[in-house]
Scaffold this motif. Structure first.
Motif, PDB file in Angstrom:
ATOM      1  N   GLY A  74      17.169  52.300  43.519  1.00 42.15           N
ATOM      2  CA  GLY A  74      16.883  53.597  44.120  1.00 42.15           C
ATOM      3  C   GLY A  74      16.691  53.507  45.615  1.00 42.15           C
ATOM      4  O   GLY A  74      17.075  54.414  46.364  1.00 42.15           O
ATOM      5  N   ALA A  75      16.088  52.403  46.060  1.00 42.77           N
ATOM      6  CA  ALA A  75      15.921  52.197  47.504  1.00 42.77           C
ATOM      7  C   ALA A  75      17.290  52.071  48.174  1.00 42.77           C
ATOM      8  O   ALA A  75      17.488  52.559  49.297  1.00 42.77           O
ATOM      9  N   LEU A  76      18.232  51.436  47.478  1.00 44.75           N
ATOM     10  CA  LEU A  76      19.594  51.340  48.026  1.00 44.75           C
ATOM     11  C   LEU A  76      20.240  52.723  48.090  1.00 44.75           C
ATOM     12  O   LEU A  76      20.976  53.037  49.032  1.00 44.75           O
ATOM     13  N   ALA A  77      19.947  53.546  47.089  1.00 48.68           N
ATOM     14  CA  ALA A  77      20.481  54.913  47.111  1.00 48.68           C
ATOM     15  C   ALA A  77      19.898  55.708  48.275  1.00 48.68           C
ATOM     16  O   ALA A  77      20.600  56.493  48.926  1.00 48.68           O
ATOM     17  N   LEU A  78      18.604  55.498  48.543  1.00 46.91           N
ATOM     18  CA  LEU A  78      17.994  56.141  49.712  1.00 46.91           C
ATOM     19  C   LEU A  78      18.712  55.693  50.982  1.00 46.91           C
ATOM     20  O   LEU A  78      18.980  56.493  51.890  1.00 46.91           O
ATOM     21  N   ASN A  80      27.773  44.649  43.860  1.00 47.33           N
ATOM     22  CA  ASN A  80      26.731  44.139  44.762  1.00 47.33           C
ATOM     23  C   ASN A  80      26.188  45.281  45.632  1.00 47.33           C
ATOM     24  O   ASN A  80      26.635  46.423  45.533  1.00 47.33           O
ATOM     25  N   PHE A  81      25.240  44.933  46.503  1.00 48.91           N
ATOM     26  CA  PHE A  81      24.553  45.979  47.276  1.00 48.91           C
ATOM     27  C   PHE A  81      25.536  46.756  48.149  1.00 48.91           C
ATOM     28  O   PHE A  81      25.486  47.980  48.234  1.00 48.91           O
ATOM     29  N   ALA A  82      26.421  46.028  48.806  1.00 49.94           N
ATOM     30  CA  ALA A  82      27.378  46.703  49.694  1.00 49.94           C
ATOM     31  C   ALA A  82      28.288  47.626  48.896  1.00 49.94           C
ATOM     32  O   ALA A  82      28.614  48.739  49.347  1.00 49.94           O
ATOM     33  N   GLU A  83      28.680  47.174  47.716  1.00 45.83           N
ATOM     34  CA  GLU A  83      29.541  48.015  46.878  1.00 45.83           C
ATOM     35  C   GLU A  83      28.774  49.226  46.346  1.00 45.83           C
ATOM     36  O   GLU A  83      29.326  50.319  46.218  1.00 45.83           O
ATOM     37  N   LEU A  84      27.507  49.025  46.047  1.00 49.66           N
ATOM     38  CA  LEU A  84      26.704  50.146  45.549  1.00 49.66           C
ATOM     39  C   LEU A  84      26.607  51.255  46.593  1.00 49.66           C
ATOM     40  O   LEU A  84      26.836  52.428  46.286  1.00 49.66           O
ATOM     41  N   VAL A  85      26.251  50.870  47.821  1.00 49.39           N
ATOM     42  CA  VAL A  85      26.053  51.912  48.848  1.00 49.39           C
ATOM     43  C   VAL A  85      27.376  52.398  49.424  1.00 49.39           C
ATOM     44  O   VAL A  85      27.500  53.556  49.831  1.00 49.39           O
ATOM     45  N   GLY A  86      28.376  51.515  49.455  1.00 52.36           N
ATOM     46  CA  GLY A  86      29.618  51.864  50.142  1.00 52.36           C
ATOM     47  C   GLY A  86      30.692  52.439  49.240  1.00 52.36           C
ATOM     48  O   GLY A  86      31.595  53.137  49.721  1.00 52.36           O
ATOM     49  N   ARG A  87      30.632  52.150  47.953  1.00 51.94           N
ATOM     50  CA  ARG A  87      31.716  52.596  47.087  1.00 51.94           C
ATOM     51  C   ARG A  87      31.226  53.300  45.820  1.00 51.94           C
ATOM     52  O   ARG A  87      31.686  54.392  45.481  1.00 51.94           O
ATOM     53  N   GLU A  88      30.284  52.676  45.118  1.00 57.56           N
ATOM     54  CA  GLU A  88      29.885  53.237  43.818  1.00 57.56           C
ATOM     55  C   GLU A  88      29.199  54.595  43.973  1.00 57.56           C
ATOM     56  O   GLU A  88      29.594  55.573  43.326  1.00 57.56           O
ATOM     57  N   LEU A  89      28.145  54.634  44.787  1.00 56.97           N
ATOM     58  CA  LEU A  89      27.409  55.897  44.939  1.00 56.97           C
ATOM     59  C   LEU A  89      28.271  56.987  45.571  1.00 56.97           C
ATOM     60  O   LEU A  89      28.288  58.126  45.077  1.00 56.97           O
ATOM     61  N   PRO A  90      29.018  56.663  46.639  1.00 57.18           N
ATOM     62  CA  PRO A  90      29.894  57.707  47.187  1.00 57.18           C
ATOM     63  C   PRO A  90      30.909  58.213  46.168  1.00 57.18           C
ATOM     64  O   PRO A  90      31.230  59.404  46.140  1.00 57.18           O
ATOM     65  N   ALA A  91      31.410  57.307  45.328  1.00 57.74           N
ATOM     66  CA  ALA A  91      32.381  57.741  44.308  1.00 57.74           C
ATOM     67  C   ALA A  91      31.732  58.703  43.323  1.00 57.74           C
ATOM     68  O   ALA A  91      32.317  59.731  42.948  1.00 57.74           O
ATOM     69  N   ALA A  92      30.523  58.385  42.901  1.00 63.86           N
ATOM     70  CA  ALA A  92      29.833  59.241  41.934  1.00 63.86           C
ATOM     71  C   ALA A  92      29.503  60.594  42.537  1.00 63.86           C
ATOM     72  O   ALA A  92      29.748  61.643  41.922  1.00 63.86           O
ATOM     73  N   VAL A  93      28.932  60.556  43.737  1.00 62.38           N
ATOM     74  CA  VAL A  93      28.586  61.826  44.400  1.00 62.38           C
ATOM     75  C   VAL A  93      29.845  62.644  44.645  1.00 62.38           C
ATOM     76  O   VAL A  93      29.872  63.866  44.409  1.00 62.38           O
ATOM     77  N   GLY A  94      30.911  61.962  45.072  1.00 58.23           N
ATOM     78  CA  GLY A  94      32.167  62.665  45.328  1.00 58.23           C
ATOM     79  C   GLY A  94      32.714  63.294  44.064  1.00 58.23           C
ATOM     80  O   GLY A  94      33.211  64.436  44.098  1.00 58.23           O
ATOM     81  N   ALA A  95      32.619  62.577  42.957  1.00 55.35           N
ATOM     82  CA  ALA A  95      33.153  63.105  41.702  1.00 55.35           C
ATOM     83  C   ALA A  95      32.388  64.348  41.251  1.00 55.35           C
ATOM     84  O   ALA A  95      32.991  65.332  40.797  1.00 55.35           O
TER      85      ALA A  95
END
Lengths: 354, 300
Positions: free
Chosen positions: B113-117, B80-95
């Motif tokens: 993409g707006a959520l990524a922004l 979901n949106f919270a997981e995308l901004v709070g966990r998924e994207l940070p995990a990918a960027v961190g990796a």
């Protein structure tokens, strides 16, 4: 080129333009009268008045065209006329030709004028004339492209007498990184020539036989979607609905392209910022395939408005047969059924009872 | 070899929401440049990683072949949106940063993409060197009844591809587009993802409400905090994420250095680009990708 060659080319161009455009010149629908309005700075403006069929159903509607155009954009011919359509639904329709266009007075040796003349002089004069002739306290305005910009500027500076309005493909910024935007700084030193008139009618009419022959026709591509505007209609518009443009008008509008600035010619009045003060209800309309007053450009104006306001996009995704281009909103073959009823509906919902 | 070992370790540890796997696929550059930040490509909602790399073609291989270190990410299904901004994207960027170090450039599209922004303005603050944003709406409104209907029925985009929803998908993603033949034939079956009812409902409600609801700062506050260079690509004929809803970025993110590129036929492009064709259209490598490459070069 020597003088004799210049004369020869001029004569050929004139002959070509007259001959090429003549078959497409069509009269506007019968049932109108011409009324003149005089601006404070002495320009006589032409207004084509159409009385309502039957009892009036609402305020009179003032129709205002865009750049390099005239009132025939709103009143092309019988059966394809926004003015006739409004009148047929009980709205007295007044089609304005801004100064220098249609049957309105040309500059003819007077000082050059910029876009500011349209909102500061022409709109107030036209609105006052309609109110005086009809006895209406306020008028509704339906304005296309630059006409909508003039309306925004007029209302943002405290202009009065407007009950509700619709703008169609009216930009308030155009600096979206397109090729034209990026080329403009290179063109600016030489184009347009200061204090002059940019010929639009003659070149457009000279190329009349070629208009609409290809979907890559750059002129048609810019202003219409051929799926909505047949070649015949397009040629009629070119023959009847174009006007030359004043350099200072183009320069002022070019600020939208180069700097994203919707402001007075002297730069002192920021219309876009002042649009937050507008309290006249406005429906902002955009065509999905409009490349001049694109959805990007029109939405910027919508955001700037103080409200009440509404937004409407016309494209296949919203149920139309084709995506709408810039002129399609006025002369598209299905606009009468797909677009115009929404305009009237908005004006009705924000109208005074008659 | 060391790089390969690190990647294998990463892949083994890289699990998404509820244990479902995410995907993070590195594309080795043909000619490693050793310069510039790594580029992380994140698909929009409803798209798989194929939007950037479809059978070896697309923006990801285009960039990799020009020396960029490219990674294509696909969030865990149904996040979901919270997981995308709070966990998924940070995990990918961190990796990616584990391997490359330094901030990354994100390439993002549409509402995802707006959520990524939004994440760049909060969770990923300081970890992003720049963003390429393809039609990322800042004003969330239901663009048309077609998308509303699809989301209302559960957002099963992948399933729609084979059924009566084919016409809807065509309208949403490719109306008026010039697609490569392989994309036209196979993308809807291979590149679309079912959203799942919860995510479809969340997307629809956000469109009706005017903004996504995110943990911590509001969507608008997050956007206002974005302070990295952004290349905003606006495709005129996008029916899912209208360009006019994206165009407010310059005002909404005044600290971001935004470069805008409007793409349509009048601007010299071969077509008026759609949500799909701006990345997988037949003319995209000539009309679209050079803008991205030029902008990335400006970051080096």
């Amino acid at each position: 080129m020597n003088a004799r060659a210049q004369v020869l080319v001029s004569v050929l161009l004139a002959m070509a333009s007259t001959g090429c455009a003549t078959p497409w010149m069509v009269p506007r629908a019968p049932g109108f009268t011409e009324v003149r309005a005089l601006t404070r700075d002495g320009y006589s403006l032409a207004l084509a008045r159409r009385r309502p069929a039957g009892a009036p159903t609402g305020r009179p509607v003032l129709l205002v065209h865009g750049i390099s155009a005239n009132d025939r954009n709103m009143d092309l011919h019988e059966g394809l006329s926004l003015a006739e359509w409004f009148a047929g639904r009980g709205r007295e329709a007044w089609s304005l030709s801004l100064r220098g266009t249609g049957a309105s007075q040309r500059r003819e040796g007077r000082e050059p004028y910029a876009f500011d003349a349209f909102w500061r002089e022409d709109l107030p004069a036209a609105i006052a004339r309609v109110r005086a002739e009809t006895g209406a306290d306020k008028v509704d305005v339906v304005a296309h492209s630059l006409g909508g910009m003039a309306l925004y500027a007029y209302l943002s500076q405290g202009g009065e007498g407007v009950g509700a309005a619709v703008t169609l493909g009216s930009p308030t910024r155009l600096d979206f990184g397109g090729t034209v935007t990026r080329l403009l700084p290179l063109l600016r030193p030489v184009f347009p020539p200061r204090g002059g008139t940019i010929p639009v009618v003659l070149p457009a009419q000279v190329f009349m036989p070629f208009h609409g022959q290809s979907e890559r026709d750059p002129f048609l591509l810019l202003v219409a979607n051929p799926e909505n505007v047949p070649a015949t209609t397009w040629k009629r518009l070119v023959a009847n609905g174009l006007a030359d443009a004043e350099s200072e008008v183009v320069l002022q509008v070019a600020n939208l392209l180069e700097f994203g600035r919707f402001a007075s010619a002297d730069g002192k009045t920021d219309f876009r910022a002042d649009m937050a003060r507008i309290r006249v209800p406005i429906l902002v309309v955009a065509g999905k395939l409009d490349r001049l007053g694109s959805p990007l450009a029109a939405r910027d104006g919508y955001r700037a408005l103080g409200g009440p306001k509404a937004w409407r996009l016309y494209g296949v995704e919203t149920g139309t047969r084709a995506d709408y281009g810039h002129m399609d909103l006025l002369i598209g073959q299905h606009a009468e059924r797909e677009v115009w009823p929404d305009l009237l509906d908005f004006l009705r919902r924000h109208g005074d009872s008659v | 070899m060391i790089r390969l070992l690190v990647l294998l370790c990463l892949a083994a540890a890289f699990n998404g929401a509820h244990g479902a796997p995410r995907a993070l696929v590195p594309l080795s550059p043909a000619v490693p440049s050793g310069r510039g930040p790594a580029v992380l490509l994140v698909p929009g909602l409803g798209f798989g990683r194929e939007i950037y790399d479809f059978h070896g073609q697309g923006l990801a291989p285009h960039l990799a072949s020009r020396g960029w270190d490219v990674w294509v990410f696909e969030p865990a299904p149904g996040a979901n949106f919270a997981e995308l901004v709070g966990r998924e994207l940070p995990a990918a960027v961190g990796a990616v940063r584990e391997v490359r170090g330094g901030p990354v450039v994100m390439v993002v599209q549409g509402h995802g993409g707006a959520l990524a922004l939004a994440a760049a303005g909060h969770e990923l603050s300081g970890q992003v060197a720049g963003i390429v944003a393809f039609n990322t709406p800042l004003e969330w409104e239901l663009p048309n009844p077609v998308l509303g209907g699809v989301l209302e029925r559960g957002g099963d985009l992948g399933s729609l591809a084979g059924g009566e929803g084919r016409a809807e998908l065509q309208l949403l993603y490719a109306h008026g587009a010039t697609l490569r033949p392989d994309v036209a034939a196979h993308f809807s079956a291979e590149g679309l993802r079912d959203l799942g009812r919860p995510l479809a409902r969340e997307w629809l409600e956000a469109l009706q409400r005017g903004a996504p609801v995110l943990p911590g700062p509001s969507f608008r506050e997050r956007i206002a905090r974005v302070d990295v260079p952004v290349l905003q690509v606006l495709a005129l004929r996008d029916v899912v994420a209208h360009p006019e809803y994206a165009s407010a970025l310059r005002e909404r993110a005044p600290r971001a250095r935004v470069t805008v590129r409007e793409l349509d036929r009048f601007q010299g492009c071969a077509e008026d680009y759609t949500h799909l064709s701006v990345l997988l259209g037949g003319h995209a490598p000539k009309d679209v990708f050079p803008h991205v490459v030029a902008w990335l070069e400006s970051l080096r």
